[in-house]
Design an enzyme around this catalytic site. Structure first.
Site, mmCIF file in Angstrom:
data_model
loop_
_atom_site.group_PDB
_atom_site.id
_atom_site.type_symbol
_atom_site.label_atom_id
_atom_site.label_comp_id
_atom_site.label_asym_id
_atom_site.label_seq_id
_atom_site.Cartn_x
_atom_site.Cartn_y
_atom_site.Cartn_z
ATOM 1 C CB CYS A 76 40.559 36.519 40.962
ATOM 2 S SG CYS A 76 39.133 37.008 41.903
ATOM 3 C CD GLU A 77 41.933 33.211 47.633
ATOM 4 O OE1 GLU A 77 42.448 32.095 47.447
ATOM 5 O OE2 GLU A 77 42.090 33.876 48.670
ATOM 6 C CG HIS A 78 38.446 37.664 46.420
ATOM 7 N ND1 HIS A 78 39.327 38.727 46.417
ATOM 8 C CD2 HIS A 78 38.700 36.971 47.550
ATOM 9 C CE1 HIS A 78 40.077 38.678 47.512
ATOM 10 N NE2 HIS A 78 39.721 37.621 48.205
ATOM 11 C CG HIS A 79 35.167 38.137 41.722
ATOM 12 N ND1 HIS A 79 36.222 38.871 42.226
ATOM 13 C CD2 HIS A 79 34.035 38.776 42.109
ATOM 14 C CE1 HIS A 79 35.754 39.919 42.901
ATOM 15 N NE2 HIS A 79 34.427 39.880 42.848
ATOM 16 C CD GLN A 117 48.461 41.713 40.661
ATOM 17 O OE1 GLN A 117 47.344 41.921 40.203
ATOM 18 N NE2 GLN A 117 49.487 42.496 40.392
ATOM 19 C CG HIS A 145 42.784 41.450 38.766
ATOM 20 N ND1 HIS A 145 42.805 40.547 39.789
ATOM 21 C CD2 HIS A 145 44.038 41.977 38.695
ATOM 22 C CE1 HIS A 145 44.020 40.529 40.342
ATOM 23 N NE2 HIS A 145 44.769 41.400 39.691
ATOM 24 C CB CYS A 147 36.761 39.743 38.974
ATOM 25 S SG CYS A 147 38.280 40.253 39.795
HETATM 26 ZN ZN ZN Z 1 38.269 38.959 41.626
#
Ligand code: ZN
Length: 193
Positions: A76-79, A117, A145, A147
């Site tokens: 995941c590119e956010h976390h 995703q 996920h 995260c």
């Molecule tokens: Zn994430």
């Protein structure tokens, strides 16, 4: 392009930021391990799905082809935490099909990147549309996920489901139903068998 030297430096700094002693035995090789691991788990950024999807066969059939339970691992590119699960990829050919392993390979190429995703789902569908020119494509991803589950935002094991439809799947509830029927059918036969 993964710059392993930069990653080594960044991990060292990250560990320092966490108040760790970067010289202690267990951590001494960690920056290097992570740099090498990143080169592997983000290798998809340097690969093109055009390569596996160029190996096509000519067919007369226009029956739906479904490859289900393609296991994938992404980040995941956010976390920068893993999300992983199964991809179910279906298409209705218009003269051209590919070997089933090439569908799994396509999923892998897009999964091995920093992702979300929804985008991953769409990219798989778009790659098939572009390179196979089928009558339609439907892709469903179900993933856990880390995260979310590791932080207790969601219960461990809970799944996020994303769907992408292209071509004749877009306006046909009937075809979408058939996709889910085929998915269930095979699941049922696996349980019975
Ligand atoms: Zn994430």
């Amino acid at each position: 392009m993964v710059d392993q030297d930069k990653i080594r430096k960044a991990v060292r700094l990250l560990l320092e930021g966490m108040g760790e002693d970067t010289g202690r035995e267990g951590l001494a090789e960690t920056p290097d391990r992570i740099a090498r691991m990143y080169a592997e788990i983000f290798a998809g950024a340097e690969e093109d799905a055009a390569v596996p999807l160029s190996k096509v066969f000519t067919v007369d059939s226009s029956e739906m082809v479904l490859e289900k339970d393609i296991v994938f691992y992404s980040m995941c590119e956010h976390h920068m935490m893993p999300f992983f699960g199964k991809a179910h990829v279906a298409y209705i050919p218009d003269g051209k099909v590919v070997g089933l392993s090439k569908l799994a390979r396509t999923v892998e190429i897009y999964a091995k990147r920093l992702q979300i995703q929804e985008r991953l789902t769409g990219q798989i569908a778009d790659a098939l549309m572009e390179h196979l020119a089928p009558r339609g494509v439907m892709v469903v991803l179900e993933a856990e996920h880390m995260c979310m589950t590791m932080r207790g935002v969601k219960k461990p094991g809970s799944k996020t489901v994303s769907v992408a439809v292209r071509g004749i799947f877009e306006n046909s509830g009937e075809l979408q139903d058939r996709f889910f029927q085929m998915l269930r059918l095979e699941m049922g036969s696996r349980i019975d068998g």
